[in-house]
Design an enzyme around this catalytic site. Structure first.
Site, mmCIF file in Angstrom:
data_model
loop_
_atom_site.group_PDB
_atom_site.id
_atom_site.type_symbol
_atom_site.label_atom_id
_atom_site.label_comp_id
_atom_site.label_asym_id
_atom_site.label_seq_id
_atom_site.Cartn_x
_atom_site.Cartn_y
_atom_site.Cartn_z
ATOM 1 N N GLY A 14 46.995 27.397 52.295
ATOM 2 C CA GLY A 14 47.073 26.792 53.473
ATOM 3 C C GLY A 14 47.781 25.411 53.407
ATOM 4 N N VAL A 68 42.096 30.074 43.395
ATOM 5 C CA VAL A 68 41.812 31.068 44.080
ATOM 6 C C VAL A 68 41.754 32.254 42.824
ATOM 7 C CG1 VAL A 68 42.146 30.998 46.274
ATOM 8 C CG2 VAL A 68 44.124 31.815 44.785
ATOM 9 N N SER A 146 54.378 40.991 50.537
ATOM 10 C CA SER A 146 55.880 40.814 50.522
ATOM 11 C C SER A 146 56.536 42.010 50.757
ATOM 12 C CB SER A 146 56.379 40.011 49.074
ATOM 13 O OG SER A 146 57.604 40.079 49.154
ATOM 14 N N TYR A 159 55.423 40.062 40.319
ATOM 15 C CA TYR A 159 55.351 39.605 41.749
ATOM 16 C C TYR A 159 55.092 40.908 42.466
ATOM 17 C CZ TYR A 159 56.062 37.386 46.007
ATOM 18 O OH TYR A 159 56.023 36.825 47.421
ATOM 19 N N ALA A 160 56.275 41.663 42.388
ATOM 20 C CA ALA A 160 56.013 43.091 43.089
ATOM 21 C C ALA A 160 54.706 43.728 42.747
ATOM 22 C CB ALA A 160 57.404 43.939 42.706
ATOM 23 N N ALA A 161 54.236 43.841 41.549
ATOM 24 C CA ALA A 161 53.116 44.904 41.212
ATOM 25 C C ALA A 161 51.933 44.038 41.932
ATOM 26 C CB ALA A 161 53.026 44.754 39.737
ATOM 27 N N ILE A 192 61.524 33.886 53.490
ATOM 28 C CA ILE A 192 61.190 32.975 54.634
ATOM 29 C C ILE A 192 61.476 31.595 54.044
ATOM 30 C CG2 ILE A 192 59.081 31.875 56.011
ATOM 31 C CD1 ILE A 192 59.770 35.081 56.521
#
Ligand code: NDP
Length: 251
Positions: A14, A68, A146, A159-161, A192
């Site tokens: 955030g 995180v 995404s 990233y896709a996984a 974005i």
């Protein structure tokens, strides 16, 4: 209308980009928020920015420095916040990173960091905060995946996984906790305008725009509108879904 008046929300990632826009929207609608990031300076800056969006001076806006991907650290954070707040109403899992490369060149560390930051983090957060939501018979979890997790993208296997994994987690968990009045959904943004896409060169941007029927990148506000809807009571009968906000890319 203040659609989140008095609600308590945690938004990971955030401190900038999409997460910060979501936090701003929530604060404008009366929520108390904790934003999570790893960079103290950016966090403090974002906290000041968000305070400017308050509609009531008593609204809480906090920044928490936290990785995180770190299970123990998230568990400790969860325990502290749950005791202090007596439960959390809304969680937005938005923290995310890329370490792009072709499969044959992806180093193990880059695989692990992306999967841990983008996907294990959702397990970490859900694991610690879900208990309180079950007890309260209420809760909203919004996972920022995404379009890449739906369509795939060369050079972004890790990233896709992680992003596809978020979708499977969301759908399964939605079924697990639906009877407890907890809804869990994904938003799948297209491309974005943020720091993340700012790393792309002009040729990459041009090739991306060719895939977007609307012919432009999206704005962080356009994602925040969807995140407000999914956090509000207006979406109470929606769970286990992926809402794409992508200018028509996946149409
Ligand atoms: P940014 O790079 O602008 O911001 C990423 C955010 O995640 C920052 O607040 C950052 O905090 C935080 N973050 C990163 N790693 C950690 C960590 N280990 N622990 C805690 N916080 C962390 O990203 P965007 O706003 O562009 O993207 C936000 C989300 O949306 C991501 O999950 C991304 O995958 C997804 N998305 C983005 C798209 C885009 O086009 N921009 C498209 C589709 C999905 P700090 O800087 O303090 O580390």
């Amino acid at each position: 209308m203040n659609r989140l008046e008095g609600k308590k929300a945690i938004i990971t990632g955030g401190t900038r980009g999409i997460g910060r826009a979501i936090a701003a929207r929530y604060v404008e609608h009366g929520a108390n928020v904790i934003i999570v990031g790893t960079n103290e300076e950016r966090g403090a800056e974002a906290r000041e920015f968000l305070k400017g969006h308050r509609i009531n001076p008593e609204q809480t806006v906090e920044f928490r420095k936290l990785d995180v991907a770190n299970h123990e650290a998230v568990a400790e954070f969860g325990k502290e916040v749950s005791e202090r707040w007596g439960g959390v109403d809304i969680i937005v899992n938005c923290a995310g990173i890329t370490r792009d490369n072709l499969m044959i060149k992806i180093k193990e560390a880059d695989w692990d960091t992306v999967l841990d930051t983008n996907l294990k983090s959702v397990y970490n957060m859900s694991h610690v905060f879900l208990r309180g939501m079950i007890k309260n018979r209420a809760g909203k979890i919004i996972n920022i995946t995404s379009v890449v997790g739906i369509m795939g993208n060369p050079g972004q296997v890790n990233y896709a996984a992680s992003k596809s994994g978020m979708i499977g987690l969301t759908k399964s968990l939605a079924k697990e906790v639906a009877s407890r009045n907890i809804s869990i959904n994904c938003i799948a943004p297209g491309f974005i305008e943020t720091d993340m896409t700012g790393q792309l060169n002009e040729a990459q941007k041009e090739s991306i725009l060719k895939q977007v029927p609307m012919g432009r990148l999206g704005s962080t506000k356009e994602i925040a509108h969807a995140a407000l809807f999914l956090a509000s009571e207006e979406s109470n009968y929606i769970t286990g879904q992926v809402i794409t906000v992508d200018g028509g890319m996946t149409a």
